[in-house]
Design a protein around this motif. Structure first.
Motif, short mmCIF file in Angstrom:
data_model
loop_
_atom_site.label_atom_id
_atom_site.label_comp_id
_atom_site.label_asym_id
_atom_site.label_seq_id
_atom_site.Cartn_x
_atom_site.Cartn_y
_atom_site.Cartn_z
N ALA A 1 42.66 -22.71 -42.12
CA ALA A 1 41.69 -23.12 -43.14
C ALA A 1 40.69 -24.14 -42.62
CB ALA A 1 42.42 -23.69 -44.35
N LEU A 2 40.97 -24.77 -41.50
CA LEU A 2 40.11 -25.84 -41.00
C LEU A 2 38.80 -25.31 -40.44
CD1 LEU A 2 42.81 -28.03 -39.26
CD2 LEU A 2 41.43 -28.71 -41.22
N THR A 3 37.71 -26.00 -40.74
CA THR A 3 36.41 -25.70 -40.14
C THR A 3 35.79 -27.02 -39.67
OG1 THR A 3 35.38 -25.82 -42.33
CG2 THR A 3 35.99 -23.62 -41.50
N PRO A 4 36.34 -27.61 -38.60
CA PRO A 4 35.87 -28.93 -38.15
C PRO A 4 34.39 -28.90 -37.74
CG PRO A 4 37.96 -28.36 -37.14
CD PRO A 4 37.44 -27.12 -37.80
N ASN A 5 33.69 -29.94 -38.11
CA ASN A 5 32.30 -30.12 -37.73
C ASN A 5 32.22 -30.55 -36.27
OD1 ASN A 5 30.01 -32.35 -37.40
ND2 ASN A 5 29.31 -30.82 -38.89
N ALA A 6 31.33 -29.92 -35.49
CA ALA A 6 31.26 -30.20 -34.06
C ALA A 6 30.92 -31.66 -33.78
CB ALA A 6 30.22 -29.29 -33.40
N GLU A 7 30.05 -32.25 -34.58
CA GLU A 7 29.70 -33.66 -34.36
C GLU A 7 30.89 -34.57 -34.63
OE1 GLU A 7 26.24 -34.70 -36.56
OE2 GLU A 7 24.93 -33.28 -35.49
N ALA A 8 31.67 -34.23 -35.66
CA ALA A 8 32.85 -35.03 -35.96
C ALA A 8 33.90 -34.90 -34.86
CB ALA A 8 33.44 -34.59 -37.31
N VAL A 9 34.08 -33.68 -34.32
CA VAL A 9 35.01 -33.48 -33.21
C VAL A 9 34.57 -34.31 -32.00
CG1 VAL A 9 35.95 -31.82 -31.56
CG2 VAL A 9 35.73 -31.19 -33.97
N ALA A 10 33.29 -34.24 -31.68
CA ALA A 10 32.78 -35.00 -30.54
C ALA A 10 32.99 -36.50 -30.72
CB ALA A 10 31.30 -34.69 -30.33
N ALA A 11 32.79 -36.99 -31.95
CA ALA A 11 32.98 -38.42 -32.21
C ALA A 11 34.44 -38.83 -32.02
CB ALA A 11 32.51 -38.75 -33.63
N GLY B 1 38.39 -32.73 -25.26
CA GLY B 1 38.67 -31.56 -26.07
C GLY B 1 39.66 -31.89 -27.16
N LEU B 2 39.72 -31.00 -28.16
CA LEU B 2 40.62 -31.18 -29.29
C LEU B 2 41.44 -29.91 -29.47
CD1 LEU B 2 41.61 -32.60 -31.96
CD2 LEU B 2 39.66 -31.48 -33.08
N VAL B 3 42.76 -30.04 -29.51
CA VAL B 3 43.66 -28.92 -29.77
C VAL B 3 44.40 -29.20 -31.07
CG1 VAL B 3 45.64 -27.60 -28.98
CG2 VAL B 3 43.92 -28.36 -27.34
N LEU B 4 44.24 -28.30 -32.04
CA LEU B 4 44.99 -28.36 -33.29
C LEU B 4 46.07 -27.31 -33.24
CD1 LEU B 4 41.98 -28.54 -35.79
CD2 LEU B 4 43.13 -30.43 -34.61
N TYR B 5 47.28 -27.63 -33.68
CA TYR B 5 48.37 -26.67 -33.55
C TYR B 5 49.37 -26.80 -34.68
CZ TYR B 5 51.25 -30.49 -31.59
OH TYR B 5 51.95 -31.65 -31.40
N ALA B 6 50.17 -25.75 -34.83
CA ALA B 6 51.26 -25.72 -35.81
C ALA B 6 52.34 -24.79 -35.29
CB ALA B 6 50.74 -25.23 -37.17
N PRO B 7 53.59 -25.02 -35.66
CA PRO B 7 54.68 -24.16 -35.19
C PRO B 7 54.55 -22.74 -35.72
CG PRO B 7 55.51 -26.23 -36.12
CD PRO B 7 54.08 -26.13 -36.49
N GLY B 8 55.05 -21.77 -34.93
CA GLY B 8 55.12 -20.39 -35.37
C GLY B 8 53.83 -19.63 -35.15
N GLY B 9 53.87 -18.35 -35.48
CA GLY B 9 52.70 -17.51 -35.32
C GLY B 9 53.05 -16.05 -35.32
N PRO B 10 52.05 -15.17 -35.29
CA PRO B 10 52.31 -13.73 -35.33
C PRO B 10 52.89 -13.22 -34.02
CG PRO B 10 49.98 -14.18 -34.97
CD PRO B 10 50.63 -15.50 -35.24
N GLY B 11 53.57 -12.08 -34.10
CA GLY B 11 54.07 -11.44 -32.89
C GLY B 11 55.05 -12.29 -32.11
N ARG B 12 55.91 -13.02 -32.79
CA ARG B 12 56.93 -13.86 -32.15
C ARG B 12 56.33 -15.03 -31.35
NH1 ARG B 12 61.29 -9.39 -29.84
NH2 ARG B 12 61.68 -8.34 -31.83
#
Length: 270
Positions: free
Chosen positions: A159-169, A178-189
């Motif tokens: 659902a996230l749509t981070p703004n590029a300027e906010a990420v850079a800040a 760089g920025l990595v957003l993550y969460a456990p689990g996912g499709p296809g094991r």
């Protein structure tokens, strides 16, 4: 060899039964006007085999507009092509520009060494401009530092749509690139899902980032959350509209985790 030879197109790092990842055109030789040939290839990335023997390969990589110093996706496509021709051992060195990357074939997929990932505690940072409620925050680096932020679940990640300027800040405030957003689990094991952003590196969001996935592996390792009884981790990269599937092999070292990353490279029509 005829400089007009037709390239072979590959879909690299795509999930099973899906059209994701990246498309790469592989040329078996480097002759003629490489930039013009790349522009006419019909692919966003073209890789030319400049030299090859059983234990090494030298590549040149181009976008339709310019030469690119190196590309993991380009290397994976070229390795799949050359191995299919019977020209490579299962362990080789890949040279692209000034960079040399060891590569190995593992379970039918090529993996490239990303280096040793070091993980540190992140400095205090306000993530509210990104609309994030973080479960954990770290800094992980395999040469370039990334801010690693765990979200609540995969639904929140999508659902996230981070703004590029906010990420850079946020990157500037934490001394990361760089920025990595993550969460456990996912499709296809997949054991983990993630998205990768890098406006300070010249892109808003990457569809398939080996280096940033390697940093995620290190971050999970520092938390003691890597799977037990194996040294492999599968990740689902979830850039909207362009899913990717990456595989990591890892080993704990004295100060971090040595990580190799790669995945599938399947032939396809242009």
């Amino acid at each position: 060899m005829d400089s007009l030879v037709v390239p072979t197109h590959y879909r690299v790092l795509s999930p099973p039964q899906a059209e994701g990842g990246k498309t790469v055109a592989v040329f078996p030789e480097a002759a003629g006007d490489l930039q013009a040939r790349a522009a006419a290839s019909g692919a966003p990335l073209s890789v030319f085999v400049e030299a090859v023997d059983a234990g090494s390969v030298t590549l040149r990589v181009f976008t339709p507009l310019k030469e690119k110093g190196s590309s993991d996706s380009g290397a994976l496509a070229a390795l799949a092509f050359l191995h299919g021709q019977g020209e490579l051992l299962d362990v080789v060195d890949v040279r692209m520009g000034e960079e040399v990357l060891p590569a190995q074939l593992c379970g039918g997929e090529w993996l490239l060494r990303q280096g040793e990932v070091q993980v540190t505690q992140a400095p205090p940072v306000d993530l509210s401009p990104l609309g994030l409620e973080a479960r954990s925050v770290q800094v992980a680096s395999a040469g370039r530092p990334n801010l690693m932020v765990e979200t609540s679940d995969t639904a929140a990640l999508d659902a996230l749509t981070p703004n590029a300027e906010a990420v850079a800040a946020v990157n500037r405030a934490t001394g990361t690139t760089g920025l990595v957003l993550y969460a456990p689990g996912g499709p296809g094991r997949a054991e983990v899902s993630f998205r990768a952003f890098g406006p300070l590196r010249g892109f808003e969001e990457d569809a398939a980032s080996s280096q940033m996935f390697a940093c995620l592996v290190g971050a999970l390792g520092a938390q003691g959350r890597l799977p037990e009884g194996t040294n492999l981790l599968r990740g689902a990269q979830r850039m909207p509209g362009t899913p990717a599937r990456l595989t990591a092999q890892y080993a704990e070292t004295g100060g971090g985790f040595e990580v190799w990353v790669g995945g599938s490279a399947r032939r396809r029509d242009p």
